[in-house]
Design a protein around this motif. Sequence first.
Motif, PDB file in Angstrom:
ATOM      1  N   ASP A   1      12.227  67.987  57.488  1.00  0.00           N
ATOM      2  CA  ASP A   1      12.453  67.541  58.870  1.00  0.00           C
ATOM      3  C   ASP A   1      12.220  66.032  58.864  1.00  0.00           C
ATOM      4  N   TRP A   2      13.290  65.240  59.000  1.00  0.00           N
ATOM      5  CA  TRP A   2      13.202  63.804  58.688  1.00  0.00           C
ATOM      6  C   TRP A   2      13.064  62.920  59.922  1.00  0.00           C
ATOM      7  N   LEU A   3      12.196  61.922  59.804  1.00  0.00           N
ATOM      8  CA  LEU A   3      11.959  60.962  60.894  1.00  0.00           C
ATOM      9  C   LEU A   3      12.041  59.533  60.349  1.00  0.00           C
ATOM     10  N   TYR A   4      12.717  58.655  61.088  1.00  0.00           N
ATOM     11  CA  TYR A   4      12.821  57.256  60.684  1.00  0.00           C
ATOM     12  C   TYR A   4      11.428  56.614  60.749  1.00  0.00           C
ATOM     13  N   VAL A   5      11.068  55.868  59.705  1.00  0.00           N
ATOM     14  CA  VAL A   5       9.693  55.379  59.567  1.00  0.00           C
ATOM     15  C   VAL A   5       9.233  54.534  60.756  1.00  0.00           C
ATOM     16  N   VAL A   6      10.140  53.766  61.355  1.00  0.00           N
ATOM     17  CA  VAL A   6       9.738  52.917  62.488  1.00  0.00           C
ATOM     18  C   VAL A   6       9.364  53.803  63.683  1.00  0.00           C
ATOM     19  N   ASP A   7      10.032  54.949  63.814  1.00  0.00           N
ATOM     20  CA  ASP A   7       9.668  55.873  64.889  1.00  0.00           C
ATOM     21  C   ASP A   7       8.283  56.487  64.645  1.00  0.00           C
ATOM     22  N   HIS A   8       7.931  56.706  63.378  1.00  0.00           N
ATOM     23  CA  HIS A   8       6.571  57.174  63.082  1.00  0.00           C
ATOM     24  C   HIS A   8       5.558  56.081  63.452  1.00  0.00           C
ATOM     25  N   ALA A   9       5.870  54.838  63.093  1.00  0.00           N
ATOM     26  CA  ALA A   9       4.958  53.730  63.431  1.00  0.00           C
ATOM     27  C   ALA A   9       4.780  53.639  64.950  1.00  0.00           C
TER      28      ALA A   9
ATOM     29  N   SER B   1       6.158  64.759  59.974  1.00  0.00           N
ATOM     30  CA  SER B   1       7.134  65.308  59.030  1.00  0.00           C
ATOM     31  C   SER B   1       7.582  64.212  58.055  1.00  0.00           C
ATOM     32  N   ASN B   2       8.529  64.535  57.172  1.00  0.00           N
ATOM     33  CA  ASN B   2       9.006  63.568  56.165  1.00  0.00           C
ATOM     34  C   ASN B   2       9.570  62.309  56.811  1.00  0.00           C
ATOM     35  N   ASN B   3       9.152  61.165  56.306  1.00  0.00           N
ATOM     36  CA  ASN B   3       9.679  59.882  56.786  1.00  0.00           C
ATOM     37  C   ASN B   3      10.747  59.362  55.824  1.00  0.00           C
ATOM     38  N   TYR B   4      11.648  58.527  56.352  1.00  0.00           N
ATOM     39  CA  TYR B   4      12.598  57.814  55.505  1.00  0.00           C
ATOM     40  C   TYR B   4      12.838  56.449  56.138  1.00  0.00           C
ATOM     41  N   GLY B   5      13.378  55.510  55.347  1.00  0.00           N
ATOM     42  CA  GLY B   5      13.661  54.184  55.889  1.00  0.00           C
ATOM     43  C   GLY B   5      13.394  53.102  54.859  1.00  0.00           C
ATOM     44  N   PRO B   6      13.454  51.821  55.276  1.00  0.00           N
ATOM     45  CA  PRO B   6      13.202  50.705  54.376  1.00  0.00           C
ATOM     46  C   PRO B   6      11.818  50.778  53.743  1.00  0.00           C
TER      47      PRO B   6
END
Length: 351
Positions: free
Chosen positions: A222-230, A185-190
């Motif tokens: 549906d947003w996920l923090y980018v480090v959690d995607h990594a 889903s959509n990522n967000y973060g630094p």
Amino acid sequence: MSKSIMITGGAGFIGSHVVRLFVNKYPHYNIVNLDALTYAGNLENLKDIENRENYTFVKADICKAEEIENVFREHNITDVIHLAAESHVDRSIADPMAFIMTNVVGTVNLLNAARKAWAGEYDQHRFYHVSTDEVYGSLHDGGFFVETTPYDPQSPYSASKASSDHFVRAYANTYGMQTVISNCSNNYGPNHFPEKLIPLCIYNIRHNKPLPIYGKGENVRDWLYVVDHARAIDVVFHNGATGETYNIGGFNEWKNIDIVRLLCKVMDRKLGRPEGESEKLITFVKDRAGHDLRYAIDASKIMNELGWQPSLQFEEGIEKTVDWYLANEEWLQNVTSGNYQDYYSEQYEKR
Ligand code: NAD
Ligand code: TYD
């Protein structure tokens, strides 16, 4: 055997977080970051690890077969984690061809190079394709995207990603390559490029510029923090079953307007502005063409089968993200100078 992993798109938003995680966590792996450094690629994202012994950067274009074959040979690539792509829906509406070239032709080029390099020993190598939930289309009522939801892409971006997913599965079926796909889903973060909703609003709030909300702001992501995607990519790469697909998401749905209001509130506090000040910047503008209403991922499979869980709540992730942007003004200045201004006027001034 130790691995020599090619991570494509490693200078981009998500790719840089994946590269950092792998370089730090697996000192015995050789990590080759292959990136063409388009407008979205930025080596500043990886300053902290650029001198590490297990890290190499190679500037190359996935659309150029010979360049890619050379990298496979020179670095004895054992596995691929493929993130390089054109990734912005609005740009895909303005120029679909660039998306077909990178996302479809580029992916097939990469598959061909892997096929050639790994011929006769496919069982020893993994090709991991990183994709998006947008391939499933748009949800209108309740329900979630699961791994078996039929593909129904609605934008040139999602159609190009869907096509690349199909090619990856076709190469597994036809040639026996060992592949795995995840759809997030959509990522967000630094390090998020400020053409996307969250960093664009952070930048505009900071600079007192209008916050352009498409349509009524009712669309849901549906947003996920980018480090959690990594972290999820790490888990799927190492433990995902060959030939499988894993949906990745945090069960975290938000209407666009609510996210922008949250950002205004957080930024007012951090910038010492009176409460409600930044909300005055909210401006409703012409809707995106063919705007998907709602995305929502059911991430039960990766949670139940691979034990992955998101680590951050959204409000906490937004605080961290805003803090990062406020502490990295120079990064923002650099990426918003030059071409970004042309893109911005083209995209927003006539809306
Ligand atoms: P991004 O636009 O920030 O980065 C893309 C990277 O790919 C850049 O570094 C760019 O230089 C590189 N690149 C582009 N064309 C290339 C080419 N021809 N050859 C080599 N490198 C090239 O993208 P992102 O948001 O980090 O997304 C990474 C991947 O994750 C994409 O495949 C995207 O579809 C997928 N994805 C993104 C999201 C999201 O919310 N951003 C969600 C799910 C999946
Ligand atoms: P975006 O960050 O571009 O991601 P995607 O289109 O891949 O989901 O957009 C997130 C949502 O925000 C989407 O519904 C479109 C909307 N949006 C705006 O309302 N204004 C903007 O300026 C942008 C860039 C996006």
